[in-house]
Structures are given as C-alpha cells and as structure tokens.
Design a protein around this motif. Structure first.
Motif, PDB file in Angstrom:
ATOM      1  N   GLY A 101       0.842  -1.193   0.000  1.00 29.70           N
ATOM      2  CA  GLY A 101       0.000   0.000   0.000  1.00 29.70           C
ATOM      3  C   GLY A 101       0.875   1.240   0.000  1.00 29.70           C
ATOM      4  N   THR A 102       0.312   2.343  -0.457  1.00 31.57           N
ATOM      5  CA  THR A 102       1.183   3.508  -0.613  1.00 31.57           C
ATOM      6  C   THR A 102       1.261   4.395   0.623  1.00 31.57           C
ATOM      7  OG1 THR A 102       1.971   4.834  -2.440  1.00 31.57           O
ATOM      8  CG2 THR A 102      -0.157   5.467  -1.559  1.00 31.57           C
ATOM      9  N   GLY A 103       0.347   4.209   1.568  1.00 29.48           N
ATOM     10  CA  GLY A 103       0.388   5.015   2.793  1.00 29.48           C
ATOM     11  C   GLY A 103       1.725   4.869   3.497  1.00 29.48           C
ATOM     12  N   ALA A 104       2.175   3.626   3.588  1.00 27.77           N
ATOM     13  CA  ALA A 104       3.455   3.357   4.253  1.00 27.77           C
ATOM     14  C   ALA A 104       4.621   3.579   3.297  1.00 27.77           C
ATOM     15  CB  ALA A 104       3.466   1.934   4.795  1.00 27.77           C
ATOM     16  N   GLU A 105       4.408   3.261   2.035  1.00 24.84           N
ATOM     17  CA  GLU A 105       5.492   3.420   1.052  1.00 24.84           C
ATOM     18  C   GLU A 105       5.894   4.903   0.941  1.00 24.84           C
ATOM     19  OE1 GLU A 105       6.710   0.655   0.009  1.00 24.84           O
ATOM     20  OE2 GLU A 105       7.879   1.093  -1.780  1.00 24.84           O
ATOM     21  N   ASN A 106       4.892   5.797   0.942  1.00 29.01           N
ATOM     22  CA  ASN A 106       5.176   7.229   0.813  1.00 29.01           C
ATOM     23  C   ASN A 106       5.972   7.789   1.984  1.00 29.01           C
ATOM     24  OD1 ASN A 106       3.941   7.534  -1.639  1.00 29.01           O
ATOM     25  ND2 ASN A 106       2.101   8.532  -0.851  1.00 29.01           N
ATOM     26  N   MET A 107       5.903   7.138   3.138  1.00 28.48           N
ATOM     27  CA  MET A 107       6.611   7.653   4.314  1.00 28.48           C
ATOM     28  C   MET A 107       7.980   6.992   4.487  1.00 28.48           C
ATOM     29  SD  MET A 107       4.442   9.877   4.989  1.00 28.48           S
ATOM     30  CE  MET A 107       5.373  10.662   6.302  1.00 28.48           C
ATOM     31  N   SER A 108       8.394   6.187   3.525  1.00 26.73           N
ATOM     32  CA  SER A 108       9.699   5.517   3.573  1.00 26.73           C
ATOM     33  C   SER A 108      10.787   6.489   3.126  1.00 26.73           C
ATOM     34  CB  SER A 108       9.663   4.278   2.675  1.00 26.73           C
ATOM     35  OG  SER A 108       8.647   3.399   3.115  1.00 26.73           O
ATOM     36  N   ARG A 109      11.991   6.320   3.636  1.00 29.74           N
ATOM     37  CA  ARG A 109      13.074   7.270   3.371  1.00 29.74           C
ATOM     38  C   ARG A 109      14.407   6.573   3.146  1.00 29.74           C
ATOM     39  NH1 ARG A 109       9.191   9.885   2.750  1.00 29.74           N
ATOM     40  NH2 ARG A 109       8.468  11.732   3.862  1.00 29.74           N
ATOM     41  N   LEU A 110      15.312   7.294   2.461  1.00 30.44           N
ATOM     42  CA  LEU A 110      16.641   6.775   2.166  1.00 30.44           C
ATOM     43  C   LEU A 110      17.670   7.862   2.464  1.00 30.44           C
ATOM     44  CD1 LEU A 110      17.396   4.798  -1.109  1.00 30.44           C
ATOM     45  CD2 LEU A 110      19.066   6.377  -0.185  1.00 30.44           C
ATOM     46  N   ALA A 111      18.791   7.475   3.056  1.00 31.10           N
ATOM     47  CA  ALA A 111      19.842   8.466   3.317  1.00 31.10           C
ATOM     48  C   ALA A 111      21.210   7.890   2.987  1.00 31.10           C
ATOM     49  CB  ALA A 111      19.821   8.890   4.789  1.00 31.10           C
ATOM     50  N   MET A 112      22.050   8.717   2.406  1.00 33.07           N
ATOM     51  CA  MET A 112      23.434   8.321   2.172  1.00 33.07           C
ATOM     52  C   MET A 112      24.249   8.930   3.316  1.00 33.07           C
ATOM     53  SD  MET A 112      23.000   6.476  -0.503  1.00 33.07           S
ATOM     54  CE  MET A 112      24.647   6.079  -1.086  1.00 33.07           C
ATOM     55  N   LEU A 113      24.386   8.171   4.403  1.00 34.48           N
ATOM     56  CA  LEU A 113      25.155   8.669   5.547  1.00 34.48           C
ATOM     57  C   LEU A 113      26.646   8.483   5.261  1.00 34.48           C
ATOM     58  CD1 LEU A 113      23.081   7.077   8.485  1.00 34.48           C
ATOM     59  CD2 LEU A 113      22.788   9.341   7.456  1.00 34.48           C
ATOM     60  N   THR A 114      27.459   9.080   6.118  1.00 39.14           N
ATOM     61  CA  THR A 114      28.900   8.851   5.975  1.00 39.14           C
ATOM     62  C   THR A 114      29.309   7.831   7.048  1.00 39.14           C
ATOM     63  OG1 THR A 114      29.371  10.700   7.432  1.00 39.14           O
ATOM     64  CG2 THR A 114      29.358  11.153   5.066  1.00 39.14           C
ATOM     65  N   PRO A 115      30.422   7.115   6.820  1.00 39.35           N
ATOM     66  CA  PRO A 115      30.819   6.071   7.783  1.00 39.35           C
ATOM     67  C   PRO A 115      30.927   6.594   9.214  1.00 39.35           C
ATOM     68  CG  PRO A 115      32.117   5.888   5.782  1.00 39.35           C
ATOM     69  CD  PRO A 115      31.297   7.139   5.640  1.00 39.35           C
TER      70      PRO A 115
END
Lengths: 195, 281
Positions: B147-161
């Motif tokens: 479902g998109t309710g949860a998909e829309n609140m998903s996130r991605l980050a390129m952190l540093t080590p």
C-alpha cells in the motif's frame, strides 16, 4: 461520550466538536481522493460548476475496492489525507465542512480548518472491511472514468470517526504523542508539508 | 534440472494476490493480540481491537483487509538449475497479478506513467519484479502487496561512515517519528544498510519480505533490530498515531557490503496489514 451528526453540518454542530471526540456519522457523504480533487480544483479555478454542492458536506478520502456480487461496496477504509492538503483551501472556500481520512494534516491545513471553521475526522486506517459494513449504499456521482478514484455518494449509518483537528486549532496527534513519548530525541521532528 | 511452467507461475501469483489481501498470517494476528496486551492507551487498545475484528471479518467473508490492495512487488529467486518453460516469466507474473486483482475484486492502483499520463492501467499491472539467480534448483516467489500510505513515508539516506550505529539508529527513529500516523501504525519496519544507492532500497524491501519476527544471522544486527524495536515503541506514536506504546510490531534489517566512503540506509515502512506470501516449487 459518543456524538452523532448528520450532514449538512452547520456552525452549531462544528462548534461542539473537540479533538478526541468519538463521532458517529449518519447520512450522505461523498468520496474523493487525489485525481478527483485535482479535477474539483481545476473546475473551481475556471469558475466552473462542481458536480456536487460542497456546502456543509463531508468528503471521505477513500478509493474502495470493487463490490463483490451481493455487496454494496468493497473494502472502504480511509487513505492518507495529507496528499489532499494542497487542494484544501479552494475546497473549504466552496463550503466543504469536514473531511475523513487517516494520518496528520500539514500545519497549514490545521490553520485553514480554523479559518474556515471546518473539522478533520479520522477513521481507522486499514480497517477497510469493517468500515464497509457501515456503508448502506454507494453510487458514482462524478468522474466515473477514474475507476476507484471516482466520486461516490455514500449513504452511511453510524460511521465511526474521531475528531483529529477541530475548529479551535487542536491536533490529536500532537497531544497523543506528548502523552506517551518515553524517549528524548537528538533531532527535531518535522511534519511533512504539502501546503 | 527442475522445470517450472509459466502456467504454474501465473496460477501461483493469482492465488497469492488474493490470499495475502484476504487472509492475515497467523503470526501477525498473534502479534496484534500481544500488542493489545502491552498497549496502555485506551484509544490504542480500541484501535487494536478494531484491527483484530477487521482481519477476522475479512477472512470470514473473503474481503480485502484494506481497500489499498497495493502494488504487487514480487521477488523471484531462481535456482541456476531451474528451467522456465512455456513462455516469458515476466508475462506470467503480470498475467497472474491481472487475474488475481480482477477475480479477487481487488483495487487496481497502478497508473501507466508517473508524471504526464496518470491513467489507471485497469488490472494493477505491471508488478514490480525483482529476479535473483541463486544456487540449486529452488524456485521461490515472494509477494508483498504494498500500500502507498506506508510506502510514501519511507526514506533513504546516504550517511557517511562516521555516522556509525548512532547515525543509522537516529535515521530510523526520525523516519518513523516523522511518518507518525500516516503509514497506519503499528508498522513493520524494513531497514536496508550498506550496498549502493540503488541496492539499499531493495534491501529494505527484502527485509519486509523476510519471515515475521525472524532475526538477522549476525548477532550485532539481530541485537540492533531488537533495540530499534524497543526505541521505536518509546516514540509514543501508538496505534493509528493517536498515542500509545505500540508503534511497531517488528523491525528487520538486511545488510550488504559497501564502499569505504559510504553508509547507505533505507527505511521501508509497511502498515499493520503487512501482506506477504510465499510460493515455492
């Protein structure tokens, strides 16, 4: 205490609603989600005639599943409301008095609800089968080509909702989290915003 | 060599589409009941009770648990000793989705173009298909109705080590906290750590496809999964975000090696309906 309301909603009804109130809705409500809102607002912007009179009405953010034979509607729980936030002001200007969905509204919409004296209700997200039992009839009244996103007129009986934002600027999610948070976070929590 | 025919694949996908949307898995229903015992908020308990009633009604009347019957995300593991006969694998999967969503009275929620031509494809295809070749002769399909309710609140980050474990934890907590009520909590949290930008999102999705309550084989990550679950449940969001102790039902992490200068993290949220099914031949 359970409150009972029937649209069209007038000021007297709206003034009595406070965040956290449990409300049962009986009567006619309309459905609309992303694509129907886009058309509504395009029509308003062109000073055109809307397919439904929004004055005093309740819009339920839902795209139901198709009805199985013998059923009036399929599963019909609320969708995430914030996607409709950028359409809110013209809808409120056209006389809309309440919306039903799930999740928080942007702070901009919380302000608009105060300004236009309208409320935001939530129904239990994911309880689509259960909520469908409170819907007694459903017919498409506009934008049939949108399929699950068409505008339906629903006749509901004791449809259970909770007041999440009232006309006084209250917000149920802020209150709830404040009461139960047991952790200190090293960052600020921002509400996503569509307004 | 094992032979799998496309007709079998189509049939399996058709059945998975319907079954995951009508019938909740026993372990998840058990998790709802445990959540109900641990929840302290009265409203939270009420919501959890409604969730239980809803899944019972859906199963008994064969109705979709939720009206957002999702986009079909399908993970195919094909043993290198498997031969697919009778046609194209992707076509078979899409035919299965199309039949399942039509015959099961499920909602069609896919538009053919994301930006310029948002017209519903009418049969919930295409599915999002990921194929991996694995050793041996297994053929396994994992289906998640997303479902998109949860998909829309998903996130991605390129952190540093340098961000390390704390950086990863903070990002997961921030994602869940900012999602608040929107993804239909109590949620299931899939976390991807490592790989590259493209891979980390897929790792998070794979974590959601793993068995409910299963722990990462590396004890460090297994411990991190449980720590995150505990901390998420201190955020106070609660069922439907109305305040309470039960914000997540499970946290699962998938990992991959990564570049010396990278620490990618992805958080893929899933709603409490968490509709996952597996077919294996």
């Amino acid at each position: 205490m359970m409150k009972r309301i029937t649209p069209p909603l007038d000021d007297r009804i709206l003034e009595d609603l406070r965040i956290g109130d449990k409300v049962l809705i009986t009567g006619k409500i309309y459905t609309a989600r992303d694509a129907a809102h886009k058309r509504f607002v395009e029509t308003i912007n062109k000073s055109g005639q809307l397919p439904i009179d929004l004055r005093g009405q309740i819009i339920y953010y839902v795209g139901p599943t198709p009805a199985k034979p013998g059923y009036v509607i399929g599963s019909a729980g609320p969708t995430t409301s914030i996607r409709m936030d950028s359409y809110m002001e013209p809808m409120l200007k056209a006389g809309l008095k309440a919306t039903i969905g799930k999740g928080y509204r942007s702070w901009g919409v919380v302000e608009l609800l105060k300004k236009y004296k309208a409320v935001y209700f939530i129904a239990t997200g994911g309880a689509g089968a259960l909520l469908s039992k409170r819907i007694k009839s459903a017919r498409v009244v506009a934008y049939e080509d949108l399929g699950p996103e068409a505008v339906f007129e629903l006749e509901v009986e004791d449809f259970p909702v909770i007041v999440a934002n009232d006309i006084y600027g209250g917000d149920i999610f802020e209150e709830g989290v404040k009461k139960y948070r047991e952790i200190t976070l090293p960052f600020k929590i921002e509400r996503i915003s569509e307004v | 060599m094992k032979i799998v025919r496309v007709e079998e694949i189509e049939e399996a996908v058709m059945k998975l589409s319907i079954n995951v949307n009508y019938f909740i898995r026993d372990e998840l229903k058990e998790a709802y009941k445990q959540a109900l015992e641990r929840e302290v908020s009265e409203t939270g308990k009420e919501i959890l009770n409604q969730m239980i009633q809803n899944v019972e009604l859906a199963a008994s009347e064969e109705l979709p648990i939720c009206q957002d019957t999702g986009v079909a995300v399908i993970y195919v593991e094909i043993g290198q000793d498997v031969k697919i006969e009778g046609g194209n694998l992707y076509d078979a999967i899409n035919k299965g989705v199309s039949r399942g969503y039509k015959e099961g009275y499920l909602r069609k929620s896919v538009v053919k173009d994301p930006l310029f031509n948002r017209v519903n494809t009418g049969d919930n295809t295409p599915a999002m298909i990921h194929v991996e070749v694995v050793p041996g002769d297994v053929f396994r399909l994992t289906f998640i109705a997303k479902g998109t309710g949860a998909e829309n609140m998903s996130r991605l980050a390129m952190l540093t080590p340098a961000a390390g474990v704390k950086g990863v934890k903070d990002f997961v907590l921030k994602t869940v906290a900012e999602a608040g009520p929107n993804p239909c909590p109590p949620v299931v949290v899939g976390v991807g750590i490592g790989g590259t930008f493209d891979m980390v999102g897929w790792l998070a999705k794979k974590a959601l496809m793993r068995k409910f309550g299963s722990r990462h084989p590396d004890p460090n990550y297994a411990k991190l999964e449980l720590e995150l679950l505990e901390e998420i449940n201190k955020l106070g969001i609660g069922p439907q975000g109305l305040g309470g102790r039960i914000t997540a039902l499970d946290v699962r992490i998938e990992t991959a090696p990564c570049h010396i200068g990278a620490l990618p993290v992805a958080v893929n949220l899933d709603c409490h309906a968490h509709r996952v099914g597996v077919w294996e031949k």
